[in-house]
Write a protein that holds these residues in place. Structure first.
Motif, PDB file in Angstrom:
ATOM      1  N   HIS A   5       0.832  -1.210   0.000  1.00 14.37           N
ATOM      2  CA  HIS A   5       0.000   0.000   0.000  1.00 14.37           C
ATOM      3  C   HIS A   5       0.864   1.257   0.000  1.00 14.37           C
ATOM      4  CE1 HIS A   5      -3.769  -2.205   1.743  1.00 14.37           C
ATOM      5  NE2 HIS A   5      -3.580  -2.422   0.434  1.00 14.37           N
ATOM      6  N   VAL A   6       1.921   1.245   0.804  1.00 12.92           N
ATOM      7  CA  VAL A   6       2.809   2.406   0.875  1.00 12.92           C
ATOM      8  C   VAL A   6       3.480   2.640  -0.479  1.00 12.92           C
ATOM      9  CG1 VAL A   6       4.924   3.319   1.907  1.00 12.92           C
ATOM     10  CG2 VAL A   6       3.207   2.202   3.344  1.00 12.92           C
ATOM     11  N   VAL A   7       3.951   1.564  -1.110  1.00 18.78           N
ATOM     12  CA  VAL A   7       4.608   1.689  -2.425  1.00 18.78           C
ATOM     13  C   VAL A   7       3.635   2.237  -3.453  1.00 18.78           C
ATOM     14  CG1 VAL A   7       5.663   0.400  -4.320  1.00 18.78           C
ATOM     15  CG2 VAL A   7       6.300  -0.116  -1.958  1.00 18.78           C
ATOM     16  N   LEU A   8       2.396   1.734  -3.458  1.00 22.00           N
ATOM     17  CA  LEU A   8       1.398   2.197  -4.417  1.00 22.00           C
ATOM     18  C   LEU A   8       1.041   3.665  -4.190  1.00 22.00           C
ATOM     19  CD1 LEU A   8      -1.005  -0.884  -4.609  1.00 22.00           C
ATOM     20  CD2 LEU A   8       0.695  -0.153  -6.288  1.00 22.00           C
ATOM     21  N   ILE A   9       0.973   4.069  -2.922  1.00 22.26           N
ATOM     22  CA  ILE A   9       0.686   5.470  -2.619  1.00 22.26           C
ATOM     23  C   ILE A   9       1.809   6.373  -3.116  1.00 22.26           C
ATOM     24  CG2 ILE A   9       0.445   7.137  -0.730  1.00 22.26           C
ATOM     25  CD1 ILE A   9      -1.049   4.970   0.833  1.00 22.26           C
ATOM     26  N   ILE A  10       3.060   5.937  -2.914  1.00 22.50           N
ATOM     27  CA  ILE A  10       4.201   6.733  -3.380  1.00 22.50           C
ATOM     28  C   ILE A  10       4.187   6.851  -4.900  1.00 22.50           C
ATOM     29  CG2 ILE A  10       6.721   6.786  -3.548  1.00 22.50           C
ATOM     30  CD1 ILE A  10       6.829   5.492  -0.784  1.00 22.50           C
ATOM     31  N   ILE A  11       3.914   5.735  -5.573  1.00 31.07           N
ATOM     32  CA  ILE A  11       3.863   5.765  -7.038  1.00 31.07           C
ATOM     33  C   ILE A  11       2.733   6.686  -7.513  1.00 31.07           C
ATOM     34  CG2 ILE A  11       3.412   4.377  -9.103  1.00 31.07           C
ATOM     35  CD1 ILE A  11       4.762   2.034  -7.700  1.00 31.07           C
ATOM     36  N   SER A  12       1.581   6.622  -6.835  1.00 36.05           N
ATOM     37  CA  SER A  12       0.457   7.486  -7.201  1.00 36.05           C
ATOM     38  C   SER A  12       0.812   8.955  -7.027  1.00 36.05           C
ATOM     39  CB  SER A  12      -0.766   7.136  -6.351  1.00 36.05           C
ATOM     40  OG  SER A  12      -1.162   5.798  -6.546  1.00 36.05           O
TER      41      SER A  12
END
Length: 290
Positions: free
Chosen positions: A15-22
């Motif tokens: 979730h953290v990685v996806l938020i950063i990418i977003s």
């Protein structure tokens, strides 16, 4: 089933990685919006980040009134709409016969199409062909030069092949010919794929740059991508004589760049939500068979 501690940590990490990418996608876009509507003084001082400082829409007004951007925008619309329609028609008429197993020489034709994905004629031979056909400075050079994407055609072919055989057999028993089968059965069942490939072709034609540079030398026929690129290189083709000193100070380079990018990106952002629901479904179903 109770999730383990390690599983919870892994999901949280994802979730953290996806938020950063977003955020890496969203924040630059918000920064461009803020730059385009902020005052030139604030932009020049570097005070603008993700929120406008001193709202000012003057640059948008002069962008369309004192540059060829409005004409280029209409050219981009014409290129995109007509090009997408022609490409989709050609792709359907190519993919459907190749999806029928009883087509003579089906495999050699498909192999020849795959060959074009690995090797092409090159820029100079392609230009010589376009020029010999007297298509330069016409939009046909853009439409015919890239009429069919082999990748898109193969996706559509695979999608057509995934149509249940029982449906096709029933339609043929009821007397449907090939044209009726395509128009009444295959295409209505292929709306997700058609919407997906329409988006692919539309984005490609809207962002077309190199082909326009090569084949279109008349400024009044060039699209928005080329015009905006040229304006950014010379810090904007604005009619500065029509502005007072205060207005000229508002037209700083960063604002011009932001407005140019916004004008190019927003139309695709408006269209995308209407096709987004078909996007993932179309790609996944089209990849079932090779």
């Amino acid at each position: 089933m109770r999730e383990s501690t390690g599983g919870k940590i892994f999901v949280s990490f994802i979730h953290v990685v996806l938020i950063i990418i977003s955020l890496t996608c969203i924040l630059p876009f918000l920064h461009l919006i803020a730059l385009s509507v902020s005052s030139g003084h604030a932009v020049d001082l570097g005070q603008v980040w993700f929120w406008p400082v001193g709202l000012d829409f003057t640059v948008y007004k002069y962008f369309f009134e004192n540059t060829p951007a409005l004409r280029a925008f209409s050219n981009s619309v014409i290129i995109t709409l007509c090009g997408t329609a022609l490409s989709m028609l050609a792709t359907v008429l190519t993919a459907y016969p190749l999806s029928r197993r009883y087509l003579y020489a089906r495999k050699p034709i498909t192999t020849a199409a795959l060959f074009t994905m690995l090797f092409s004629g090159g820029m100079i031979p392609t230009y010589l062909v376009i020029n010999s056909l007297h298509l330069t400075n016409t939009y046909w050079s853009l439409w015919l030069g890239g009429l069919i994407s082999t990748y898109n055609m193969l996706i559509m072919k695979s999608y057509f092949e995934s149509t249940p055989g029982e449906v096709v057999d029933s339609a043929q028993i009821d007397g449907c010919g090939e044209v009726q089968l395509l128009l009444r059965i295959i295409l209505p069942l292929s709306l997700p794929m058609l919407a997906t490939l329409t988006l692919f072709y539309g984005v490609g034609y809207w962002n077309m740059f190199m082909s326009v540079i090569l084949y279109i030398s008349k400024t009044n026929l060039q699209n928005l991508t080329v015009i905006v690129q040229g304006m950014l290189q010379i810090q904007g083709n604005f009619n500065m004589s029509a502005m007072d000193m205060m207005q000229q100070q508002e037209m700083v380079s960063e604002k011009l760049k932001a407005v140019g990018v916004m004008v190019m990106v927003v139309p695709m952002l408006v269209v995308y939500p209407f096709l987004q629901k078909y996007f993932v479904k179309g790609i996944m179903l089209g990849s079932i068979k090779g």
